[in-house]
Write an enzyme that holds these catalytic residues in place. Structure first.
Site, PDB file in Angstrom:
ATOM      1  N   SER A 142       0.871  -1.179   0.000  1.00 10.00           N
ATOM      2  CA  SER A 142       0.000   0.000   0.000  1.00 10.00           C
ATOM      3  C   SER A 142       0.903   1.223   0.000  1.00 10.00           C
ATOM      4  CB  SER A 142      -0.858  -0.015   1.270  1.00 10.00           C
ATOM      5  OG  SER A 142      -1.465   1.236   1.498  1.00 10.00           O
ATOM      6  N   TYR A 155      -2.103  -1.262  10.411  1.00 11.05           N
ATOM      7  CA  TYR A 155      -2.047  -1.364   8.943  1.00 11.05           C
ATOM      8  C   TYR A 155      -0.716  -0.830   8.418  1.00 11.05           C
ATOM      9  CZ  TYR A 155      -3.972  -1.123   4.162  1.00 11.05           C
ATOM     10  OH  TYR A 155      -4.208  -1.298   2.823  1.00 11.05           O
TER      11      TYR A 155
HETATM   12  P1  NAD Z   1     -11.400  -6.277  -0.203  1.00  7.91           P
HETATM   13  O1  NAD Z   1     -12.020  -6.227   1.142  1.00  7.91           O
HETATM   14  O2  NAD Z   1     -12.276  -6.153  -1.414  1.00  7.91           O
HETATM   15  O3  NAD Z   1     -10.531  -7.602  -0.384  1.00  7.91           O
HETATM   16  C1  NAD Z   1      -9.890  -8.248   0.696  1.00  7.91           C
HETATM   17  C2  NAD Z   1      -9.772  -9.724   0.374  1.00  7.91           C
HETATM   18  O4  NAD Z   1      -9.085 -10.375   1.450  1.00  7.91           O
HETATM   19  C3  NAD Z   1     -11.142 -10.422   0.244  1.00  7.91           C
HETATM   20  O5  NAD Z   1     -11.075 -11.411  -0.749  1.00  7.91           O
HETATM   21  C4  NAD Z   1     -11.311 -11.068   1.621  1.00  7.91           C
HETATM   22  O6  NAD Z   1     -12.194 -12.169   1.627  1.00  7.91           O
HETATM   23  C5  NAD Z   1      -9.872 -11.478   1.895  1.00  7.91           C
HETATM   24  N1  NAD Z   1      -9.592 -11.755   3.299  1.00  7.91           N
HETATM   25  C6  NAD Z   1      -9.759 -10.960   4.377  1.00  7.91           C
HETATM   26  N2  NAD Z   1      -9.404 -11.604   5.501  1.00  7.91           N
HETATM   27  C7  NAD Z   1      -9.003 -12.848   5.129  1.00  7.91           C
HETATM   28  C8  NAD Z   1      -8.519 -13.990   5.831  1.00  7.91           C
HETATM   29  N3  NAD Z   1      -8.383 -14.006   7.173  1.00  7.91           N
HETATM   30  N4  NAD Z   1      -8.215 -15.101   5.109  1.00  7.91           N
HETATM   31  C9  NAD Z   1      -8.373 -15.130   3.765  1.00  7.91           C
HETATM   32  N5  NAD Z   1      -8.821 -14.065   3.052  1.00  7.91           N
HETATM   33  C10 NAD Z   1      -9.133 -12.953   3.738  1.00  7.91           C
HETATM   34  O7  NAD Z   1     -10.317  -5.103  -0.193  1.00  7.91           O
HETATM   35  P2  NAD Z   1      -9.178  -4.682  -1.232  1.00  7.91           P
HETATM   36  O8  NAD Z   1      -9.107  -3.200  -1.173  1.00  7.91           O
HETATM   37  O9  NAD Z   1      -9.327  -5.360  -2.520  1.00  7.91           O
HETATM   38  O10 NAD Z   1      -7.879  -5.224  -0.461  1.00  7.91           O
HETATM   39  C11 NAD Z   1      -6.941  -6.087  -1.065  1.00  7.91           C
HETATM   40  C12 NAD Z   1      -5.543  -5.686  -0.623  1.00  7.91           C
HETATM   41  O11 NAD Z   1      -5.237  -4.397  -1.162  1.00  7.91           O
HETATM   42  C13 NAD Z   1      -5.376  -5.568   0.888  1.00  7.91           C
HETATM   43  O12 NAD Z   1      -4.138  -6.157   1.268  1.00  7.91           O
HETATM   44  C14 NAD Z   1      -5.343  -4.069   1.121  1.00  7.91           C
HETATM   45  O13 NAD Z   1      -4.600  -3.731   2.256  1.00  7.91           O
HETATM   46  C15 NAD Z   1      -4.666  -3.594  -0.148  1.00  7.91           C
HETATM   47  N6  NAD Z   1      -4.862  -2.177  -0.462  1.00  7.91           N
HETATM   48  C16 NAD Z   1      -6.114  -1.669  -0.666  1.00  7.91           C
HETATM   49  C17 NAD Z   1      -6.246  -0.312  -0.956  1.00  7.91           C
HETATM   50  C18 NAD Z   1      -7.602   0.320  -1.216  1.00  7.91           C
HETATM   51  O14 NAD Z   1      -7.665   1.557  -1.287  1.00  7.91           O
HETATM   52  N7  NAD Z   1      -8.648  -0.446  -1.376  1.00  7.91           N
HETATM   53  C19 NAD Z   1      -5.108   0.505  -1.047  1.00  7.91           C
HETATM   54  C20 NAD Z   1      -3.869  -0.058  -0.821  1.00  7.91           C
HETATM   55  C21 NAD Z   1      -3.743  -1.411  -0.542  1.00  7.91           C
END
Ligand code: NAD
Length: 260
Positions: A142, A155
């Site tokens: 991130s 985080y």
């Molecule tokens: P999201 O909530 O859509 O996806 C998260 C995924 O992780 C889902 O498939 C969920 O089921 C899975 N997950 C959560 N806990 C779990 C566990 N204990 N075991 C197995 N799977 C689990 O959110 P996203 O934004 O797509 O997040 C994906 C990644 O991107 C994360 O690591 C997040 O930190 C990172 N990220 C997101 C953003 C943003 O702005 N959305 C920015 C930077 C980084």
């Protein structure tokens, strides 16, 4: 481009992980999906992706807080697909609160899912990649792997740790045909950030869309969300021959967030 390769993508039942799954499948890559979700979605997703792209798609519901389940996930990937060539560590969760009020169980859960799970997946996957002399490890960190924000102690700590792990794995695999990089997205409109948008909207007394614009205005100079398609294409590029010498690198894709 990725015909004959197989990818394990943790957290690929929604958001960024699903976007990356779609992009890799479009290049002919077989997939092991993972993550939580409604039973009908978990049943439909692999079927739809397989039909759309003509690739093998399987699913395993390992909980990323449980090392034994992660080991089983890697074994299952190799058994089902025949190889594990690309590992995308994407599972992640969020909780926001000031340090003094941060619930200890949230700290433990975020460190487990957002950091330790990547150690476990890499630990178990690397021998498979080393055996074939080719591998791509993509850690979804991130902007918070590079800079901090208030109320995100767990985080930011986990994501900085993930960038560190990325560098160590890159050094240990250098010259083996394996690369390890971190993608560092800025605001991307997924379920993970909806609570933050809702909280901002409530604090300002505005609707959800205006709340989203306020979040962007604070941190992301482009004032546009990163899309899951753009993140998918960056992952595809990191799997390409052109990216062979990119390793150990955190790559921001953040509309200028970390340029400030
Ligand atoms: P999201 O909530 O859509 O996806 C998260 C995924 O992780 C889902 O498939 C969920 O089921 C899975 N997950 C959560 N806990 C779990 C566990 N204990 N075991 C197995 N799977 C689990 O959110 P996203 O934004 O797509 O997040 C994906 C990644 O991107 C994360 O690591 C997040 O930190 C990172 N990220 C997101 C953003 C943003 O702005 N959305 C920015 C930077 C980084």
């Amino acid at each position: 481009m990725l015909k004959g390769k197989n990818a394990l993508i943790t957290g690929s039942t929604s958001g960024i992980g699903l976007g990356i799954a779609r992009a890799l499948a479009a290049e002919g890559c077989g997939l092991m999906l993972n993550g939580f979700g409604q039973a009908d979605t978990l049943e439909r997703l692999p079927r739809d992706l397989a039909a759309q792209h003509g690739v093998r798609v399987a699913y395993h519901g390992a909980d990323m807080t449980r090392p034994a389940e992660i080991a089983a996930l890697v074994d299952h990937t190799v058994a089902q697909l025949g190889s594990l060539d690309i590992l995308v560590n994407c599972a992640g969760i969020q909780h926001t609160a000031p340090v003094e009020a941060f619930p200890i169980e949230k700290w433990d859960a975020i460190l487990a899912v957002n950091l330790s799970s990547s150690f476990h997946t890499i630990h178990h996957s690397l021998p498979h990649m080393q055996g074939r002399g080719w591998g791509r490890i993509i850690n979804i960190a991130s902007v918070h792997g590079l800079v901090a924000s208030v109320n995100k102690a767990a985080y930011v700590t986990a994501k900085h740790g993930l960038v560190g792990l990325t560098k160590v794995v890159a050094l240990e695999t250098a010259g083996q045909g394996i690369t390890c990089n971190a993608i560092c997205p800025g605001w991307t409109r997924t379920e993970l950030i909806e609570p933050q948008i809702a909280a901002r909207a409530k604090a300002l007394g505005v609707d959800i869309e205006e709340g989203g614009r306020a979040l962007l205005a604070e941190k992301q100079p482009s004032r546009q969300f990163v899309s899951t398609e753009q993140l998918g294409q960056l992952a595809v590029f990191l799997c390409s021959a052109a990216a062979e010498q990119i390793t150990g690198t955190p790559i921001p894709i953040d509309g200028g967030w970390t340029a400030q």
